[in-house]
Design a protein around this motif. Structure first.
Motif, PDB file in Angstrom:
ATOM      1  N   LEU A  18       0.855  -1.191   0.000  1.00 23.53           N
ATOM      2  CA  LEU A  18       0.000   0.000   0.000  1.00 23.53           C
ATOM      3  C   LEU A  18       0.882   1.229   0.000  1.00 23.53           C
ATOM      4  CD1 LEU A  18      -3.016  -0.702   0.091  1.00 23.53           C
ATOM      5  CD2 LEU A  18      -1.774  -2.331   1.491  1.00 23.53           C
ATOM      6  N   VAL A  19       0.572   2.167  -0.878  1.00 19.47           N
ATOM      7  CA  VAL A  19       1.345   3.416  -0.963  1.00 19.47           C
ATOM      8  C   VAL A  19       0.367   4.579  -1.084  1.00 19.47           C
ATOM      9  CG1 VAL A  19       3.316   2.278  -2.061  1.00 19.47           C
ATOM     10  CG2 VAL A  19       1.550   3.332  -3.493  1.00 19.47           C
ATOM     11  N   THR A  20       0.884   5.806  -0.979  1.00 23.02           N
ATOM     12  CA  THR A  20       0.006   6.954  -1.222  1.00 23.02           C
ATOM     13  C   THR A  20      -0.240   7.047  -2.722  1.00 23.02           C
ATOM     14  OG1 THR A  20       1.851   8.505  -1.437  1.00 23.02           O
ATOM     15  CG2 THR A  20       0.920   8.244   0.764  1.00 23.02           C
ATOM     16  N   GLU A  21      -1.451   7.446  -3.056  1.00 22.17           N
ATOM     17  CA  GLU A  21      -1.844   7.610  -4.459  1.00 22.17           C
ATOM     18  C   GLU A  21      -0.864   8.528  -5.196  1.00 22.17           C
ATOM     19  OE1 GLU A  21      -6.266   8.423  -5.473  1.00 22.17           O
ATOM     20  OE2 GLU A  21      -5.289  10.365  -5.156  1.00 22.17           O
ATOM     21  N   GLU A  22      -0.340   9.545  -4.483  1.00 26.19           N
ATOM     22  CA  GLU A  22       0.514  10.548  -5.114  1.00 26.19           C
ATOM     23  C   GLU A  22       1.831   9.954  -5.634  1.00 26.19           C
ATOM     24  OE1 GLU A  22      -1.703  12.601  -1.658  1.00 26.19           O
ATOM     25  OE2 GLU A  22      -0.966  10.623  -2.176  1.00 26.19           O
ATOM     26  N   ILE A  23       2.293   8.853  -5.014  1.00 29.24           N
ATOM     27  CA  ILE A  23       3.596   8.282  -5.375  1.00 29.24           C
ATOM     28  C   ILE A  23       3.449   6.986  -6.171  1.00 29.24           C
ATOM     29  CG2 ILE A  23       3.978   6.801  -3.333  1.00 29.24           C
ATOM     30  CD1 ILE A  23       6.573   9.317  -4.519  1.00 29.24           C
ATOM     31  N   ALA A  24       2.206   6.520  -6.350  1.00 30.95           N
ATOM     32  CA  ALA A  24       1.962   5.184  -6.927  1.00 30.95           C
ATOM     33  C   ALA A  24       2.511   5.040  -8.346  1.00 30.95           C
ATOM     34  CB  ALA A  24       0.468   4.881  -6.908  1.00 30.95           C
ATOM     35  N   ASP A  25       2.281   6.027  -9.204  1.00 34.10           N
ATOM     36  CA  ASP A  25       2.749   5.916 -10.593  1.00 34.10           C
ATOM     37  C   ASP A  25       4.273   5.863 -10.656  1.00 34.10           C
ATOM     38  OD1 ASP A  25       0.264   5.796 -11.776  1.00 34.10           O
ATOM     39  OD2 ASP A  25       0.085   7.978 -11.984  1.00 34.10           O
ATOM     40  N   TYR A  26       4.926   6.643  -9.821  1.00 32.88           N
ATOM     41  CA  TYR A  26       6.395   6.655  -9.775  1.00 32.88           C
ATOM     42  C   TYR A  26       6.930   5.260  -9.432  1.00 32.88           C
ATOM     43  CZ  TYR A  26      11.139   7.715  -8.180  1.00 32.88           C
ATOM     44  OH  TYR A  26      12.495   7.705  -8.004  1.00 32.88           O
ATOM     45  N   ILE A  27       6.337   4.644  -8.411  1.00 31.64           N
ATOM     46  CA  ILE A  27       6.777   3.301  -8.002  1.00 31.64           C
ATOM     47  C   ILE A  27       6.469   2.287  -9.095  1.00 31.64           C
ATOM     48  CG2 ILE A  27       6.346   1.412  -6.355  1.00 31.64           C
ATOM     49  CD1 ILE A  27       5.877   3.605  -4.222  1.00 31.64           C
ATOM     50  N   ASN A  28       5.297   2.408  -9.702  1.00 24.70           N
ATOM     51  CA  ASN A  28       4.879   1.474 -10.750  1.00 24.70           C
ATOM     52  C   ASN A  28       5.840   1.498 -11.943  1.00 24.70           C
ATOM     53  OD1 ASN A  28       3.069  -0.454 -11.769  1.00 24.70           O
ATOM     54  ND2 ASN A  28       1.991   1.097 -12.952  1.00 24.70           N
ATOM     55  N   ILE A  29       6.402   2.657 -12.206  1.00 27.18           N
ATOM     56  CA  ILE A  29       7.331   2.791 -13.337  1.00 27.18           C
ATOM     57  C   ILE A  29       8.744   2.344 -12.954  1.00 27.18           C
ATOM     58  CG2 ILE A  29       8.522   4.500 -14.803  1.00 27.18           C
ATOM     59  CD1 ILE A  29       5.836   6.122 -14.689  1.00 27.18           C
ATOM     60  N   HIS A  30       9.173   2.675 -11.732  1.00 29.95           N
ATOM     61  CA  HIS A  30      10.592   2.518 -11.379  1.00 29.95           C
ATOM     62  C   HIS A  30      10.966   1.274 -10.576  1.00 29.95           C
ATOM     63  CE1 HIS A  30      10.495   6.877 -12.383  1.00 29.95           C
ATOM     64  NE2 HIS A  30      11.671   6.586 -12.897  1.00 29.95           N
ATOM     65  N   LEU A  31      10.008   0.644  -9.924  1.00 26.94           N
ATOM     66  CA  LEU A  31      10.381  -0.530  -9.119  1.00 26.94           C
ATOM     67  C   LEU A  31      10.534  -1.743 -10.038  1.00 26.94           C
ATOM     68  CD1 LEU A  31      10.946  -1.662  -6.283  1.00 26.94           C
ATOM     69  CD2 LEU A  31       8.526  -2.292  -6.151  1.00 26.94           C
TER      70      LEU A  31
END
Length: 262
Positions: free
Chosen positions: A138-151
């Motif tokens: 679970l992450v904050t919505e604000e950071i979700a796209d960043y993690i989805n792209i970079h992890l």
């Protein structure tokens, strides 16, 4: 200053900065009709928000962590006339899957370390549910796209990510290994030394050094008394819960049932 020092009486000195921030959020909601959605809070921080909100009495609060067993949650603080049930809480789930057998060796610390390695602050990460084939985080919505792209890597293992709805979240409820102890008293150092199988003299140092939390609050007094329901964690040693005080033995010792998180 008096009112503020009265508030401080209820909290550990290390918590004062957080208490000040929460107090400001609550005052702004009550006086200036401002809304505040926090990052993820641990259970102790949630307790602080709840107690300060109750003390004020002129605000509404809501907590959401993504699942019914969530430990870390975001808070929404609003004026007391607000209806919060339908408000977006900004909690996003991400499925992380490993494309090899290596995922079987990954644990909570590996996933957390990989996320922190991307430069993501701990406060932006909620609970991490580790499965055999990967994890749901679970992450904050604000950071979700960043993690989805970079992890793309966790502890040298290649991973894929996908944003998923909260309805698809697979929660992992922690398992407890029950142990029955016979102790001289309900003192923290006595129960902790038996729970961790460490001598009483060796358990005192980490407690006095501020590495012990009881119900997520720092406790530095080895002689602090525990009770049923208390959650104890010592950095580097893990966590256990006092499940039940089972009574006295014939020799006057106390029987305590604890559950160690495994």
């Amino acid at each position: 200053m008096n009112a503020k020092s009265n508030i401080y009486d209820h909290f550990h000195p290390d918590e004062r900065a957080f208490v000040d921030r929460v107090d400001e959020w609550i005052e702004r909601a009550a006086q200036q009709h401002e809304w505040k959605r926090t990052d993820y809070l641990d259970p102790r921080q949630i307790e602080i928000v709840r107690s300060l909100a109750n003390r004020n009495g002129r605000v509404e609060i809501r907590f959401e962590g993504g699942g019914s067993h969530a430990e870390r949650k975001r808070a929404l603080i609003a004026p007391d006339y607000a209806y919060l049930d339908d408000e977006p809480m900004g909690v996003q789930a991400i499925a992380v899957t490993a494309d090899s057998q290596g995922h079987l060796e990954l644990d909570h610390g590996d996933y957390l370390g990989a996320l922190l390695g991307l430069g993501v602050k701990r406060d932006l990460i909620g609970d991490i549910h580790v499965h055999e084939d990967g994890c749901h985080v679970l992450v904050t919505e604000e950071i979700a796209d960043y993690i989805n792209i970079h992890l793309r890597q966790v502890h040298r293992i290649h991973v894929l990510t996908e944003l998923i709805p909260l309805s698809a979240l697979r929660e992992v409820v922690p398992k407890l290994e029950e142990m029955s102890l016979s102790v001289a008293s309900l003192r923290l150092d006595g129960i902790a030394s038996d729970a961790y199988r460490i001598s009483r003299t060796r358990i005192v140092d980490p407690i006095r050094a501020g590495r012990c939390r009881v119900n997520w609050k720092v406790v530095e007094d080895p002689s602090a008394m525990l009770k049923a329901g208390d959650m104890i964690s010592i950095k580097g040693l893990g966590r256990f819960k006092v499940m039940e005080i089972e009574g006295m033995t014939k020799k006057g010792r106390v029987r305590v049932l604890i559950g160690k998180f495994i």
